[in-house]
Every structure is written in structure tokens, then in C-alpha cells.
Scaffold this active site. Sequence first.
Site: not given
Length: 321
Positions: A66, A149, A167
Amino acid sequence: MYKRQSQDRIPSPAVPASPSPGPSRAPEPGSGGALHLPVIAWFETHARDLPWRRPEAGPWGVMVSEFMLQQTPVSRVLPVYEEWLARWPRPAALAAEPPGEAVRAWGRLGYPRRALRLHAAATAITERHGGEVPDDHAALLALPGVGEYTAAAVASFAYGRRHAVLDTNVRRVLARAVTGVQYPPNATTAAERRLARELLPGEEAVAARWAAASMELGALVCTARTPDCGRCPIAARCAWRAAGSPEHDGPPRRGQTYAGTDRQVRGKLLAVLREAVEPVPQEALDAVWNEPVQRARALDGLVADGLVEPLEGGTYRLPLT
């Protein structure tokens, strides 16, 4: 679009075959069932085999991916990710090394402050959570360098939790399929977050699968420049298609430039420091860029960001603390 390709770290739920397409209409917000089944079924067949999706990656592998995939394409991330996990298979292994080693191993992925943030997160995980990536969204959000996020993505992809994972790929899918516009706003809005929450499946495992599947759909099919609507499992339900695929009429979409920018100069300076085993003299850094004002500004910025450590005698190195 490079942002955050999907990671799928949960077992595949039992997904029925995709239903026959209905009439061309946009699902109302909250009627996500019309989208969930065909998108998840498509994902079961078309999802890429990526290392952070494999069981052996674990939550730490998901977190590393990520951080690396932010604004960076999968093709560039893959070799660095593999080397990173081979060297630092657990957060404690990374935390035990100086932060400068994280910057060095980051290589040419760009936005190297992500390396420092990942090192800080690994240190916090080691100190606060016994070296295990937490499964709680709030605990993830409390880690250094972890925003809304990333916390939602790790909780969803690593632990199968029910969170809206937004995203740019997912935002584009929702903008087209539900809102009926070609592109989402430049910055995530409250309305987008509300819509994403309304569309979440109620069951945790299915919600996590939907997060991964909708992200992959945006990455592979519903792309920014050349969407392949003929391959899209929800083309018949897409509000943008039903409206005739109208052109974007909002604010200009932001582009990214690199050549000649401070980012390019910073990258050249860091490249010298990454290759060096001893502190680097000023003249070695001066040789990488011939415009002294911009070069000095870029170097000052690296020092201010904690990516470079100035030493006595006019030498520089990657940070040790």
C-alpha cells in the site's frame, strides 16, 4: 493512473455466476447489489496474481504494498517489493535498521518520504503492537504515515474488514457507473465517501472482496484514458454509458510533470547518496545539476524532510536516526 492497485488478502467468497445484464440504467445509491455480483465474479476470473495478494504476504506485505503503490505503477513496485520483503519480512526487522536504509532500499520508486513513513510505521508497530500489524482501523490510523485510505485498505485487504476503500481507480468506477460522469473530482469529496459507504455490501467478507474487485476493475478495464467498456461486467448498468459517455466538463484534470522540476533534482541528489557508503562531499552533489539555486533548494528540501542528514565539513548522508 498509478494509484494503489488492489490487494486481495481474504478467501474468495462463494460468488454466483454474473446475472444477465438488465436494462441500461444507473443503479440508485444504496442499490449496490446490481454492481457487486458481476464485478466480484469478474474479479474471480481476471484478478492479477500479485505477491501481496498471496497468503504468504500477510498483513505486513499488504501494508508495504500500500505504501509503495501510492502514485507508482505495479511494474515499478514489483522488484522493489520483493527485495524489501526478502530483507525485512517483519516490521521489527525494518525498525531495527536506520531510516536511511529504508530510503536506500526505496530506490527509484519516487516520493521517498514514503520510505521514512513506512519505517516510522514499522517502528510504531514493533513498539505498540508486538510487531504485528493491527487489524483495527483506529489503531492503523494512529500509526505514523497511515492515512484514512491506507488504514481502510490494510483493514480490508489484510483482515477482511468492511470499509470503503477509495483510491482513484474506485472513485473513477463509481463516478462512471453510478454518478454518470467521466471522471471524479480532483480531490475526494464527502459525497464520494458517502456514496462508497452506501454501496458497501453488508457482509464483511463480501465488502472486502468488493473493495478489491472494484479497484481492479478501475485499474484494468475502467481506465482513465481508454476504458474498455466491451470487457466491463457492468457496462449495461453504467450511468455514464447510458448517458452517451459525455466528455468531462469539470475542472481540468491535474497532470504530473517531472523533467526540470525540483522533484527531478531531489531524485538525482538522492541517487548519489543511495550509492555511497561514506558521507558525500558537497562537490559530488553539485555535479548532478548545473543550476545552483534550484539544486540548493532541492537539497534544503531533502534535509528539511529528514531524507538527508548534513554533517560537519560540508558532507551529507542518508539519515541514521
